[in-house]
Design a protein around this motif. Sequence first.
Motif, PDB file in Angstrom:
ATOM      1  N   ILE A   1       0.844  -1.213   0.000  1.00  0.00           N
ATOM      2  CA  ILE A   1       0.000   0.000   0.000  1.00  0.00           C
ATOM      3  C   ILE A   1       0.876   1.259   0.000  1.00  0.00           C
ATOM      4  O   ILE A   1       0.611   2.218  -0.737  1.00  0.00           O
ATOM      5  CB  ILE A   1      -0.928   0.000   1.234  1.00  0.00           C
ATOM      6  CG1 ILE A   1      -1.963  -1.116   1.088  1.00  0.00           C
ATOM      7  CG2 ILE A   1      -1.641   1.340   1.378  1.00  0.00           C
ATOM      8  CD1 ILE A   1      -2.846  -1.275   2.297  1.00  0.00           C
ATOM      9  N   LEU A   2       1.951   1.214   0.810  1.00  0.00           N
ATOM     10  CA  LEU A   2       2.839   2.386   0.843  1.00  0.00           C
ATOM     11  C   LEU A   2       3.477   2.616  -0.530  1.00  0.00           C
ATOM     12  O   LEU A   2       3.537   3.743  -1.015  1.00  0.00           O
ATOM     13  CB  LEU A   2       3.919   2.206   1.920  1.00  0.00           C
ATOM     14  CG  LEU A   2       3.420   2.362   3.360  1.00  0.00           C
ATOM     15  CD1 LEU A   2       4.547   2.109   4.349  1.00  0.00           C
ATOM     16  CD2 LEU A   2       2.827   3.762   3.565  1.00  0.00           C
TER      17      LEU A   2
ATOM     18  N   LEU B   1       2.280   1.781  -3.412  1.00  0.00           N
ATOM     19  CA  LEU B   1       1.280   2.280  -4.367  1.00  0.00           C
ATOM     20  C   LEU B   1       0.942   3.744  -4.125  1.00  0.00           C
ATOM     21  O   LEU B   1       0.674   4.496  -5.058  1.00  0.00           O
ATOM     22  CB  LEU B   1       0.002   1.435  -4.287  1.00  0.00           C
ATOM     23  CG  LEU B   1       0.083   0.022  -4.854  1.00  0.00           C
ATOM     24  CD1 LEU B   1      -1.237  -0.706  -4.643  1.00  0.00           C
ATOM     25  CD2 LEU B   1       0.413   0.067  -6.339  1.00  0.00           C
ATOM     26  N   ASN B   2       0.940   4.150  -2.841  1.00  0.00           N
ATOM     27  CA  ASN B   2       0.484   5.506  -2.541  1.00  0.00           C
ATOM     28  C   ASN B   2       1.592   6.543  -2.493  1.00  0.00           C
ATOM     29  O   ASN B   2       1.358   7.716  -2.750  1.00  0.00           O
ATOM     30  CB  ASN B   2      -0.242   5.516  -1.193  1.00  0.00           C
ATOM     31  CG  ASN B   2      -1.664   5.037  -1.359  1.00  0.00           C
ATOM     32  OD1 ASN B   2      -2.164   4.970  -2.491  1.00  0.00           O
ATOM     33  ND2 ASN B   2      -2.300   4.677  -0.275  1.00  0.00           N
ATOM     34  N   ARG B   3       2.793   6.105  -2.117  1.00  0.00           N
ATOM     35  CA  ARG B   3       3.819   7.088  -1.812  1.00  0.00           C
ATOM     36  C   ARG B   3       4.909   7.196  -2.875  1.00  0.00           C
ATOM     37  O   ARG B   3       5.669   8.144  -2.859  1.00  0.00           O
ATOM     38  CB  ARG B   3       4.479   6.764  -0.458  1.00  0.00           C
ATOM     39  CG  ARG B   3       3.544   6.836   0.730  1.00  0.00           C
ATOM     40  CD  ARG B   3       3.136   8.268   1.020  1.00  0.00           C
ATOM     41  NE  ARG B   3       1.999   8.340   1.909  1.00  0.00           N
ATOM     42  CZ  ARG B   3       2.071   8.247   3.219  1.00  0.00           C
ATOM     43  NH1 ARG B   3       3.231   8.073   3.803  1.00  0.00           N
ATOM     44  NH2 ARG B   3       0.994   8.330   3.954  1.00  0.00           N
ATOM     45  N   THR B   4       5.044   6.201  -3.734  1.00  0.00           N
ATOM     46  CA  THR B   4       6.135   6.297  -4.703  1.00  0.00           C
ATOM     47  C   THR B   4       5.585   6.642  -6.079  1.00  0.00           C
ATOM     48  O   THR B   4       4.427   6.353  -6.398  1.00  0.00           O
ATOM     49  CB  THR B   4       6.924   4.980  -4.822  1.00  0.00           C
ATOM     50  OG1 THR B   4       6.070   3.996  -5.384  1.00  0.00           O
ATOM     51  CG2 THR B   4       7.413   4.491  -3.467  1.00  0.00           C
TER      52      THR B   4
ATOM     53  N   GLY C   1       4.586   3.413  -7.793  1.00  0.00           N
ATOM     54  CA  GLY C   1       3.321   2.871  -7.331  1.00  0.00           C
ATOM     55  C   GLY C   1       2.154   3.648  -7.917  1.00  0.00           C
ATOM     56  O   GLY C   1       1.145   3.073  -8.323  1.00  0.00           O
ATOM     57  N   MET C   2       2.320   4.959  -7.979  1.00  0.00           N
ATOM     58  CA  MET C   2       1.230   5.769  -8.528  1.00  0.00           C
ATOM     59  C   MET C   2       1.043   5.497 -10.016  1.00  0.00           C
ATOM     60  O   MET C   2      -0.070   5.563 -10.521  1.00  0.00           O
ATOM     61  CB  MET C   2       1.500   7.244  -8.253  1.00  0.00           C
ATOM     62  CG  MET C   2       1.190   7.572  -6.802  1.00  0.00           C
ATOM     63  SD  MET C   2       1.172   9.318  -6.476  1.00  0.00           S
ATOM     64  CE  MET C   2       2.744   9.541  -5.734  1.00  0.00           C
TER      65      MET C   2
ATOM     66  N   LYS D   1      -1.150   2.567 -10.228  1.00  0.00           N
ATOM     67  CA  LYS D   1      -2.549   2.949  -9.986  1.00  0.00           C
ATOM     68  C   LYS D   1      -3.137   3.688 -11.187  1.00  0.00           C
ATOM     69  O   LYS D   1      -4.297   3.502 -11.549  1.00  0.00           O
ATOM     70  CB  LYS D   1      -2.645   3.810  -8.723  1.00  0.00           C
ATOM     71  CG  LYS D   1      -2.607   2.950  -7.491  1.00  0.00           C
ATOM     72  CD  LYS D   1      -2.996   3.591  -6.182  1.00  0.00           C
ATOM     73  CE  LYS D   1      -3.285   5.041  -6.125  1.00  0.00           C
ATOM     74  NZ  LYS D   1      -3.451   5.534  -4.747  1.00  0.00           N
TER      75      LYS D   1
ATOM     76  N   GLN E   1      -6.426   2.734 -13.450  1.00  0.00           N
ATOM     77  CA  GLN E   1      -7.579   3.623 -13.607  1.00  0.00           C
ATOM     78  C   GLN E   1      -7.861   3.956 -15.057  1.00  0.00           C
ATOM     79  O   GLN E   1      -9.007   3.919 -15.500  1.00  0.00           O
ATOM     80  CB  GLN E   1      -7.342   4.919 -12.822  1.00  0.00           C
ATOM     81  CG  GLN E   1      -7.644   4.727 -11.359  1.00  0.00           C
ATOM     82  CD  GLN E   1      -7.240   5.923 -10.554  1.00  0.00           C
ATOM     83  OE1 GLN E   1      -6.770   6.913 -11.093  1.00  0.00           O
ATOM     84  NE2 GLN E   1      -7.411   5.838  -9.257  1.00  0.00           N
TER      85      GLN E   1
ATOM     86  N   ASN F   1      -9.831  -2.775  -8.004  1.00  0.00           N
ATOM     87  CA  ASN F   1      -9.806  -1.859  -6.869  1.00  0.00           C
ATOM     88  C   ASN F   1      -8.967  -2.482  -5.747  1.00  0.00           C
ATOM     89  O   ASN F   1      -9.428  -3.352  -5.008  1.00  0.00           O
ATOM     90  CB  ASN F   1     -11.250  -1.604  -6.411  1.00  0.00           C
ATOM     91  CG  ASN F   1     -11.332  -0.629  -5.239  1.00  0.00           C
ATOM     92  OD1 ASN F   1     -10.337  -0.373  -4.553  1.00  0.00           O
ATOM     93  ND2 ASN F   1     -12.504  -0.086  -5.021  1.00  0.00           N
TER      94      ASN F   1
ATOM     95  N   PHE G   1      -7.633  -1.470  -2.838  1.00  0.00           N
ATOM     96  CA  PHE G   1      -7.984  -1.325  -1.420  1.00  0.00           C
ATOM     97  C   PHE G   1      -9.294  -2.030  -1.114  1.00  0.00           C
ATOM     98  O   PHE G   1      -9.445  -2.667  -0.064  1.00  0.00           O
ATOM     99  CB  PHE G   1      -8.031   0.153  -1.041  1.00  0.00           C
ATOM    100  CG  PHE G   1      -6.752   0.826  -1.405  1.00  0.00           C
ATOM    101  CD1 PHE G   1      -5.592   0.540  -0.683  1.00  0.00           C
ATOM    102  CD2 PHE G   1      -6.671   1.667  -2.502  1.00  0.00           C
ATOM    103  CE1 PHE G   1      -4.387   1.102  -1.047  1.00  0.00           C
ATOM    104  CE2 PHE G   1      -5.469   2.232  -2.865  1.00  0.00           C
ATOM    105  CZ  PHE G   1      -4.329   1.952  -2.146  1.00  0.00           C
TER     106      PHE G   1
END
Lengths: 295, 313
Positions: A162-163, A165-168, A171-172, A175, A179, A242, A244
Motif C-alpha cells: 500500500i505504501l 502504491l500511494n507514496r512512490t 506505485g502511482m 494505480k 484507472q 480496486n 484497497f
Amino acid sequence: MESLLSGQLLFAALVLGGLYALIALGLNLVYGTMRLLNIAHGDLLMIGGYGAFWCFTLTGISPLLGLPIIAAITAGIGIALYFLLFRNQLSSGKPIPQIEANSLLLFFGVSVVTQNVIALAFSATPRAYRYLDDVYHIGQVAMTGNRIATLLISLACLISIILILNRTMFGMSIKALIQNRDAARVVGINVERVQLTSIALGFGVASVAGGLVSMAEQISPFMGFPFTIASFVVIIMGGLGNVFGGILAGFLLAFIEIYAVALTSANMRSILLYGIFVAVLILRPQGLLGKARQS
Amino acid sequence: MTKASMTHTPIPAIAATLIGAILIVSLSIFMGSYWTVVALNLFMWIALTQSWSLFSGMTGYISLGHVVAYGIGAYLVATTFKIIPLWLSIPLGGLAAGVFALIVAIPVLRVRGPYFVILTFGLAELVKFILLYTETTFGKSSRLLFGAPKTETLLYWVAALAVVATLITYFVGRSRFGKGLAAVREDETAAETVGVPVTRLKVLAFAASAVIPGMVGGLMTMRSTYFDVLQVFNPTISFSIVTMAIIGGAGDARGPILGALFMLGLAELLWSTAPQLYFILLGLFLIGFVLFAPNGMIGLIKRRKRSSAGVAS
C-alpha cells in the motif's frame, strides 16, 4: 454462542483474512493493469508452498528466510509468461473482452501444465513439515507460532505494498494504469515497464502467501484451486481492479467464512464459498465496494 | 461453384455423420471390449462438445460449467435406478438438466464476458457441493449400481446421442436461429438494436445445450457402475470439453469431432503410461491453439483449402 465471541475465532479470521487479502492483491494487480484473468493464480501459491517445503527440508533454512527467493522465482515465471504469452496479445489492439477471454484460456493451459509438471516432479502425494508449531497463549487464545508469523508477514507485505502504491512515483503509475490505460500512456508512463512490474509483483506475492500456507497446512500439486476461487471472490467483492477494496473484501470473506463455519459445520465451507461467489456475480458484478474506474 | 452448391444440401453431411458413426460402432464392437470402451468415450466427448458448441461456440459465451448438466443427469438416473426404468429415467435426466439450465438462464445470462465464464464454473461447483452435502447428510456418499446395461448397449445410445448432437449443431448453424446466435457473438447490442430477440435466443440455446449432456451423464454413470457426486461433477470434464472445442474449432459441426478424436488419440497414447504428460501436452496444445490458431483445427483446414484454391485460380 459463547465460543463465537472468543478471541480464538477472531484470530483465525484475521490470519485467513491476511492471506486472502495478500493472495487477492496479486490477482488484482495483474487484472487491473493488464486485464488478464489469471486462473492459475492458486498454482503460484502451490509453487510457493513447494519452494518453502524444499527449502526447509533440504537445507534446514527457515521457510521464512526462503520467502524472498521463492518470490523472486515466481516473479521470474511471471515475467517469462508475459513475454511468451501475453505481450503480443496486449499490444495487438484486440478489444478488452477478447483479451480477457483469451487470458482465461491461456492461464487455464498454464494451470494444467504447472500442476502436472509439479506432480510429475514431486509426485501427487501431499506433503507437510513442522515449523514454528509451538503453541502460545495470549489471554484465552491459543495460537501456533506459524500462524502468528503468517499474520505478521501478510500484514507487513500488505502495508508495504500500500505504501509503495500511494507514496512512490512508481506505485502511482501502477494505480494510474489501473484507472485509465490510455491516459496513463499519454502522460508518459512507461506502460510496458509497469505491466512487467505488476505481473512480477502479483506472482511474487502469491508465492509468499503459498510459503506461509505451507507452514500450517499440507501441500499438494492440486491445492491451488480453492485459493484461486477465493481470490476471485475477493477481488469481485472488492471491485475488480480496486486494490484497497480487495484488501477489505479479503478480510470480509475470511470473517464470513470462519464465523459461518463455526455456526454450521465444516461441510458447509465450500457451499458457502461458491454460494457467495455466484451471488456476488449475479447480484453485484460491479463489486460490493464499488468499481475502479474503467478505461 | 459446384462445391458451393454441394455444401448447401444437407444430405451429404447427414449421410457422412450416420455412416461414420455406424462404421465406428460396428468396428469397435468387432475389435473387442477394449475398443468398445474407447468408442464409447469418443462418442461421449463428441456429444458433450457438440452440445457445448451449440451454445458457447455459436454465441461466444464460454461456459466452463457444462459438467453441471452431465452431473444432474447422472444424479437423477443414479438416484432413481431400479425405481424408474432406464428408458424413462435417461430422458428425464436430460429434461432435468434442461430445466435447470432454463431456470438459471435469465440471471446467469445477464452476466457477460469473463464474468460469465467464471460464473458458470462457480455455479457448477456450487451445485456439486450442495448435492455432496445432501448425499453425505443422508449417508449416501456413493451408490453402487448393480445390473447396469452392457457396454455395447450403452455404446449404441451414446453414439446415437453424438449423431443427434452433431446434426443439431449442423442444422442450427445453417438456420435463422443459428444466424441470430452468431449475431449475439459478433455484437450483442447491435443485434438487439436491429430486432434480434437476443435474450430468447440465448436462453433457448443455453437450455437446449444442457439436454444431451444430461442424458450422456445418465448413460455414463451406468458405465461406471457406481455413482459418486465428485466424479460426475468433476470440473475436469468441463475443462476437457472447452479444450476439445478450442483445439477442434467451435462454430462448425466438424470441429468438436476433430477435437474429440485428437484428445482421445493423445489419451490413448499417454493416459495409461504417463497421465501427467498427457495433461501437460493438452495444456500446451490449448495454449498453442489459442495463440496461433484461434479457430482450431477446422480453421487451419479451411485456411489451407482457401489458400490452395487461391493458388489454383
